[in-house]
Every structure is written in structure tokens, then in C-alpha cells.
Design a protein around this motif. Structure first.
Motif, PDB file in Angstrom:
ATOM      1  N   LYS A  22      28.818  37.932  58.867  1.00 33.11           N
ATOM      2  CA  LYS A  22      28.619  39.370  59.433  1.00 33.11           C
ATOM      3  C   LYS A  22      29.750  40.290  58.624  1.00 33.11           C
ATOM      4  CE  LYS A  22      26.408  39.458  63.406  1.00 33.11           C
ATOM      5  NZ  LYS A  22      26.129  39.660  64.974  1.00 33.11           N
ATOM      6  N   HIS A  23      30.787  39.671  58.020  1.00 36.10           N
ATOM      7  CA  HIS A  23      32.017  40.546  57.537  1.00 36.10           C
ATOM      8  C   HIS A  23      32.751  39.481  56.553  1.00 36.10           C
ATOM      9  CE1 HIS A  23      35.340  43.680  58.353  1.00 36.10           C
ATOM     10  NE2 HIS A  23      34.571  43.575  57.304  1.00 36.10           N
ATOM     11  N   ILE A  24      32.845  40.493  55.562  1.00 36.70           N
ATOM     12  CA  ILE A  24      34.004  39.549  54.361  1.00 36.70           C
ATOM     13  C   ILE A  24      34.147  40.357  54.021  1.00 36.70           C
ATOM     14  CG2 ILE A  24      33.899  37.242  52.750  1.00 36.70           C
ATOM     15  CD1 ILE A  24      31.461  36.465  53.374  1.00 36.70           C
ATOM     16  N   VAL A  25      36.002  39.511  53.884  1.00 36.14           N
ATOM     17  CA  VAL A  25      36.871  41.256  53.054  1.00 36.14           C
ATOM     18  C   VAL A  25      37.488  40.338  51.929  1.00 36.14           C
ATOM     19  CG1 VAL A  25      39.146  42.248  53.908  1.00 36.14           C
ATOM     20  CG2 VAL A  25      37.740  41.870  55.968  1.00 36.14           C
ATOM     21  N   MET A  26      37.591  40.558  50.433  1.00 33.02           N
ATOM     22  CA  MET A  26      37.804  40.311  49.523  1.00 33.02           C
ATOM     23  C   MET A  26      38.649  41.672  48.674  1.00 33.02           C
ATOM     24  SD  MET A  26      35.765  38.690  46.596  1.00 33.02           S
ATOM     25  CE  MET A  26      36.188  37.507  45.243  1.00 33.02           C
ATOM     26  N   ARG A  27      40.537  41.076  48.527  1.00 31.11           N
ATOM     27  CA  ARG A  27      40.809  41.643  47.373  1.00 31.11           C
ATOM     28  C   ARG A  27      41.445  41.159  46.235  1.00 31.11           C
ATOM     29  NH1 ARG A  27      38.895  44.736  50.383  1.00 31.11           N
ATOM     30  NH2 ARG A  27      39.808  46.779  51.946  1.00 31.11           N
ATOM     31  N   VAL A  28      40.875  41.551  44.965  1.00 30.12           N
ATOM     32  CA  VAL A  28      41.155  41.065  44.117  1.00 30.12           C
ATOM     33  C   VAL A  28      42.219  42.063  43.524  1.00 30.12           C
ATOM     34  CG1 VAL A  28      39.996  40.425  41.802  1.00 30.12           C
ATOM     35  CG2 VAL A  28      38.676  40.087  43.700  1.00 30.12           C
ATOM     36  N   LYS A  29      43.043  41.164  42.800  1.00 32.23           N
ATOM     37  CA  LYS A  29      44.436  41.620  41.918  1.00 32.23           C
ATOM     38  C   LYS A  29      44.216  40.498  40.353  1.00 32.23           C
ATOM     39  CE  LYS A  29      49.287  43.134  42.217  1.00 32.23           C
ATOM     40  NZ  LYS A  29      50.693  43.312  42.955  1.00 32.23           N
ATOM     41  N   VAL A  30      44.912  42.154  39.526  1.00 36.76           N
ATOM     42  CA  VAL A  30      44.499  41.452  38.049  1.00 36.76           C
ATOM     43  C   VAL A  30      46.386  41.625  38.047  1.00 36.76           C
ATOM     44  CG1 VAL A  30      43.870  41.611  35.546  1.00 36.76           C
ATOM     45  CG2 VAL A  30      42.722  41.494  36.926  1.00 36.76           C
ATOM     46  N   VAL A  31      47.010  40.427  38.031  1.00 33.24           N
ATOM     47  CA  VAL A  31      48.351  40.012  37.538  1.00 33.24           C
ATOM     48  C   VAL A  31      48.776  39.791  36.205  1.00 33.24           C
ATOM     49  CG1 VAL A  31      50.340  39.583  37.804  1.00 33.24           C
ATOM     50  CG2 VAL A  31      48.536  39.471  40.013  1.00 33.24           C
ATOM     51  N   PRO A  32      49.151  39.699  35.011  1.00 29.92           N
ATOM     52  CA  PRO A  32      49.793  40.350  33.972  1.00 29.92           C
ATOM     53  C   PRO A  32      50.724  38.989  33.990  1.00 29.92           C
ATOM     54  CG  PRO A  32      50.184  42.596  34.177  1.00 29.92           C
ATOM     55  CD  PRO A  32      50.116  41.926  35.754  1.00 29.92           C
ATOM     56  N   ILE A  33      50.232  38.288  33.044  1.00 27.57           N
ATOM     57  CA  ILE A  33      50.920  36.605  33.052  1.00 27.57           C
ATOM     58  C   ILE A  33      51.966  37.043  32.190  1.00 27.57           C
ATOM     59  CG2 ILE A  33      50.751  34.079  32.204  1.00 27.57           C
ATOM     60  CD1 ILE A  33      47.508  34.523  32.504  1.00 27.57           C
ATOM     61  N   PRO A  34      53.728  36.565  32.617  1.00 24.37           N
ATOM     62  CA  PRO A  34      54.785  36.972  31.981  1.00 24.37           C
ATOM     63  C   PRO A  34      54.629  35.617  30.897  1.00 24.37           C
ATOM     64  CG  PRO A  34      55.317  36.656  34.218  1.00 24.37           C
ATOM     65  CD  PRO A  34      53.474  36.248  33.876  1.00 24.37           C
TER      66      PRO A  34
END
Length: 299
Positions: free
Chosen positions: A246-258
């Protein structure tokens, strides 16, 4: 919506829809795969890949339909606004359940280029879907233990060669190369066996994405780092099919590749290897600090 029906009925219906959806789309996919084998011309190959990716995205869209049909999931998702279909991406996530793959496909479909997963070589023999993965050019990896490599040093670096061969094919079309850094699903038992320094995660394995950066780092627009959480506990696939999530949490972070990590040799350069592992561990430390549920939700 069918959420008022018993879970068993919803699970059987969703399983049937998933099977029929797969069987419907696999035949045009196989047809284009055969065309791609017999027409080895770059413009034709590029067009056929677009067509095959469209088929795969349509398959995902139908799966998303039955997911909504059996249960209206409360999605708590943040961070999708920086994604696009025009670039190639490296994507990773923590691994909680087999449900993760369908969840990622649901949220990323037509927001990112089609996800290509690293798969164990044995999975090519999975009926129907194994051939679909092959047709879509998923990289199949053969993993060797340290003991085996000591006895067979000629196999050293074969994973890198496989990754490079797969990534060469990705240069003509935007792609999202996906890798579960933990390598396996999280369980308390695995966490204890590893003596993991992270509270909520297993140890990350940096080699897989290091090989991708070696093979195609200059093509990649960034690293999409995903954190998944299921407030009701880690679900099984049946829980999704039967509409019990019934509930899904999702966090998306775009990270630069060194830039210093692009085009380096993870196998041969020990200084680079140590620096890269430290960078991955820092990413995992930040991810670990996003748990528990209270960290995801507003006060």
C-alpha cells in the motif's frame, strides 16, 4: 480498481496479466532481434534498437496498469525532475526485494532510457524472459570466486571484457545501465554475515559500476542513486501481485560522476581502486542515513 476483492483473486489475475503481457510482446521483440542479427548496418541497428526499446517500455506500461488495478499504491517519490530520456545514465539502488525491479520500471519508464540490468549468465535460461533479456542486449555476467581465479588466472578480467562488449552496443542509443551495488537482496542474516558497517544496507560492491565507467564513462550524464523503502516491511513478489503493498517510498538523487574515475583500470590501478571504493562507500553512508521511515516522510 480491484482492491475490494480478495488478495488471492487479485494475485491470480495479476499473474495472468503479467504472463499474457510477456507472451504478447515477446514475439515482435524476437522478430526485431532476428532482423538485427541479419541486418548488421549501423543506421538499421540503431532504428531496430529504438523499436525494441519501445516494445519493452510498452510491456512495462501494461505492468504498471495491473499494478494500479489490484491496489492504489501510495507513492512517496522525490527527485525525478532531473531525469531525461536524451542522455545515458548509470543507475543504482539498494536492494530489498524482487519487487524493486518492477517498482523502478514503474517510476522510470519513459523518464529514463530503458533500464539494462547486469544479470547472472545462468538467467538466460529462464523461459521466455531470458530470451527477451538477450534480445534487449542485457549484459550477462559470469562471476568467478577468488579461489577459482587463483587456479584459472586466464579468466581474470573476463567480466570487464563482457562489460565492455555490452557497453559498445550502447553507444548508438541512450541507455540506463543499472546495477544493484549490494549484489543481493538485503536480509538481517546477510547483514550479520557481512558484518556490514551500515545499519540498513549491505556492503556495496564497487567493481560492477567501475567496469561500466571504464567502458563508457564519457557517455554517462551522471549517476542516478535510488533509495527504496517499504514502510510495511520488505515485500515478496506475491505481495505486489495480490495488491498487498500500500505504500512505497523512493528517493532519487542525481550525482555527478567524478572525472578522475572515467576510463581508469579498476583491476590494475590499486590507488584508483581504493579511491573509487571510498567514493562508493560515502554514497552508501549517505543512503544509510536516509533510514528509517521517519527520515523519508515530512514531520
Amino acid at each position: 480498481m480491484l482492491h475490494g476483492f480478495p488478495p488471492l483473486f487479485r494475485g491470480i489475475l495479476a499473474s495472468l496479466l503479467l504472463a499474457l503481457n510477456t507472451l504478447f510482446w515477446c514475439w515482435p521483440l524476437f522478430f526485431f532481434a532476428v532482423l538485427k542479427l541479419i541486418l548488421p548496418f549501423a543506421p538499421m541497428q540503431r532504428s531496430l534498437r529504438f523499436a525494441m526499446h519501445w516494445i519493452a517500455e510498452s510491456w512495462i506500461s501494461v505492468n504498471s496498469f495491473w499494478m494500479r488495478l489490484v491496489q492504489p499504491i501510495k507513492w512517496d517519490v522525490k527527485g525525478l525532475e532531473k531525469l531525461d530520456m536524451t542522455h545515458s545514465w548509470l543507475v543504482t539502488s539498494n536492494h530489498q526485494s524482487w519487487v524493486d525491479i518492477l517498482v523502478l520500471q514503474y517510476q522510470f519508464n519513459r523518464r529514463l532510457p530503458f533500464l539494462k540490468f547486469f544479470l547472472k549468465k545462468e538467467l538466460i535460461w529462464v523461459p521466455v524472459i531470458g530470451l527477451c533479456w538477450w534480445a534487449l542486449e542485457f549484459p550477462f555476467m559470469k562471476r568467478y570466486s577468488k579461489a577459482y581465479l587463483e587456479k584459472h588466472p586466464e579468466k581474470q578480467g573476463q567480466d570487464l571484457a563482457t562489460t565492455r562488449k555490452a557497453c559498445e552496443r550502447y553507444k548508438t542509443n541512450p541507455v540506463s545501465v543499472f546495477n544493484f551495488l549490494e549484489g543481493t537482496r538485503f536480509t538481517p542474516e546477510k547483514h550479520d554475515q557481512q558484518n556490514s558497517p551500515f545499519t540498513h544496507l549491505l556492503k556495496p560492491k564497487a567493481g560492477g559500476i567501475a567496469f561500466v565507467l571504464d567502458a563508457m564513462g564519457e557517455q554517462l550524464h551522471g549517476l542516478v542513486n535510488v533509495t527504496l523503502h517499504y514502510p510495511e516491511g520488505r515485500p515478496k513478489l506475491w505481495d505486489l501481485l495480490s495488491g498487498q503493498i500500500k505504500h512505497i517510498v523512493m528517493r532519487v538523487k542525481v550525482v555527478p560522476i567524478p572525472k578522475q574515475f572515467i576510463g581508469q583500470s579498476y583491476d590494475q590501478d590499486m590507488a584508483y581502486r581504493a579511491e573509487f571504493q571510498e567514493w562508493v562507500n560515502q554514497l552508501w553512508l549517505e543512503k544509510d542515513q536516509q533510514h528509517p521511515l521517519a527520515a523519508f516522510l515530512p514531520p
